[in-house]
Design a protein around this motif. Sequence first.
Motif, PDB file in Angstrom:
ATOM      1  N   SER A  18       0.851  -1.183   0.000  1.00  0.00           N
ATOM      2  CA  SER A  18       0.000   0.000   0.000  1.00  0.00           C
ATOM      3  C   SER A  18       0.885   1.230   0.000  1.00  0.00           C
ATOM      4  O   SER A  18       1.640   1.449   0.935  1.00  0.00           O
ATOM      5  CB  SER A  18      -0.908   0.002   1.232  1.00  0.00           C
ATOM      6  N   SER A  71     -11.048  -1.918  -1.959  1.00  0.00           N
ATOM      7  CA  SER A  71     -10.759  -0.528  -2.323  1.00  0.00           C
ATOM      8  C   SER A  71     -11.801   0.416  -1.725  1.00  0.00           C
ATOM      9  O   SER A  71     -11.465   1.495  -1.226  1.00  0.00           O
ATOM     10  CB  SER A  71     -10.692  -0.371  -3.846  1.00  0.00           C
ATOM     11  N   GLU A  74     -11.225   1.532   1.787  1.00  0.00           N
ATOM     12  CA  GLU A  74      -9.963   2.258   1.986  1.00  0.00           C
ATOM     13  C   GLU A  74      -8.899   1.334   2.584  1.00  0.00           C
ATOM     14  O   GLU A  74      -8.125   1.711   3.455  1.00  0.00           O
ATOM     15  CB  GLU A  74     -10.172   3.497   2.859  1.00  0.00           C
ATOM     16  N   ARG A  94      -2.769   3.581  -3.494  1.00  0.00           N
ATOM     17  CA  ARG A  94      -3.718   4.689  -3.567  1.00  0.00           C
ATOM     18  C   ARG A  94      -3.023   5.946  -4.062  1.00  0.00           C
ATOM     19  O   ARG A  94      -1.823   6.135  -3.858  1.00  0.00           O
ATOM     20  CB  ARG A  94      -4.372   4.938  -2.208  1.00  0.00           C
ATOM     21  N   THR A  96      -3.464  10.085  -3.927  1.00  0.00           N
ATOM     22  CA  THR A  96      -4.161  11.214  -3.313  1.00  0.00           C
ATOM     23  C   THR A  96      -3.927  12.468  -4.147  1.00  0.00           C
ATOM     24  O   THR A  96      -2.791  12.779  -4.510  1.00  0.00           O
ATOM     25  CB  THR A  96      -3.657  11.438  -1.876  1.00  0.00           C
ATOM     26  N   THR A 144      -8.991  10.773  -2.618  1.00  0.00           N
ATOM     27  CA  THR A 144      -8.089   9.653  -2.900  1.00  0.00           C
ATOM     28  C   THR A 144      -8.761   8.609  -3.784  1.00  0.00           C
ATOM     29  O   THR A 144      -9.951   8.319  -3.624  1.00  0.00           O
ATOM     30  CB  THR A 144      -7.629   8.991  -1.584  1.00  0.00           C
ATOM     31  N   TYR A 146      -8.478   4.665  -4.683  1.00  0.00           N
ATOM     32  CA  TYR A 146      -7.932   3.410  -4.167  1.00  0.00           C
ATOM     33  C   TYR A 146      -7.996   2.344  -5.262  1.00  0.00           C
ATOM     34  O   TYR A 146      -9.054   2.134  -5.870  1.00  0.00           O
ATOM     35  CB  TYR A 146      -8.718   2.944  -2.942  1.00  0.00           C
TER      36      TYR A 146
END
Length: 358
Positions: A18, A71, A74, A94, A96, A144, A146
Amino acid sequence: MSQRAISGIACLVVIVVSLVLLSSCVTPSAILTVAEVEGEIYRQVNEERQKVGLTDLDRDPALDELARQYSASEFSKAVEQSSELVYLLCNSWRVTYSGGAPKVHEETAREQVDYCLENNDLRQAMLRSDARATGLGVAIVGDTVYYAQVFDVLNVADEHGDPVRLYENAQSRDPSWEQLRGFVLNDDTDEQPYILNSFVCTSFATMLHDSAEAAGIRAAYVSVDFGDGPGHALNAFNTTDQGLVYIDSTGQGLNTATSGMTLDGQDTTMDYDKVAYVAIGNEYGLISLDRASAFDYEFYEQWRQQWEDYKAKARIYEQTSDPAELRTLREELEAQASILGKYRWDPMGTVTNFYVHW
């Protein structure tokens, strides 16, 4: 560290990547839906696999659902731990954005696939040669985006920390119980000793799986979690006449057997091929392969009770002096022993979760 602790580490190693990237908003040439981006990522991942000589991945709706749940959450640990995600290889990352709510566009899929190719862990998962299917999930939450891609690959490490890679035979077929029984009894997986840090439960489950597939028998690798201590690995077969049968061929050195008293763990005359009985919330049960005649958990519970009855009757026999009663009890004990065998495998723990990987 105990043998079971090492075994558990080898049986279940879950890796989730991640990463967070910061970027400014880009004016898109055309706005896409998240479903369209998922489809484009899927297409481009297969293009990258083709470039290195790998087969295309099938799109699996069940894996799509897992990826989308992950996803949308989060990357919630609770979602991961409560689903099959905990057992499967999954790329997750992810992005942002600053300057407003993000939107996905025509270039988004290419950007994300390129990013995965540049990251060693993500790239290795994307290009796993043993992957056959995948699922994708893209979710926009706040500022964001994901991304999750789930593969039909066990996220399990062997005793050396390397990924377990199972041999799959496209021509393998489900066996009958007698075919399976004959194969397992003739196979030598259970003759290998369990050696801490060298040959553990993942080794046995992988060896039996690959031997079965090579023999044309369709096999599954099974990961089991217990309430206390490390997990375990075994195999499953979907027999044509008896349904799902679990086989545990872990050799000498891990499981113990008793018959009123603990047997010598070095007794090489014991056969370590066992039928396993797996049910969430119940103990992980084992019966010697040559003694198992049914494969549902109720049969195991009845078998366990028969052993308790046998032990109780044996205690009465030891305290009885009347010749006639002794003769009757002895005959009854011998009749029970002919069914139960000379020893009983001790249960390993209470099953909290398990996953059957075909």
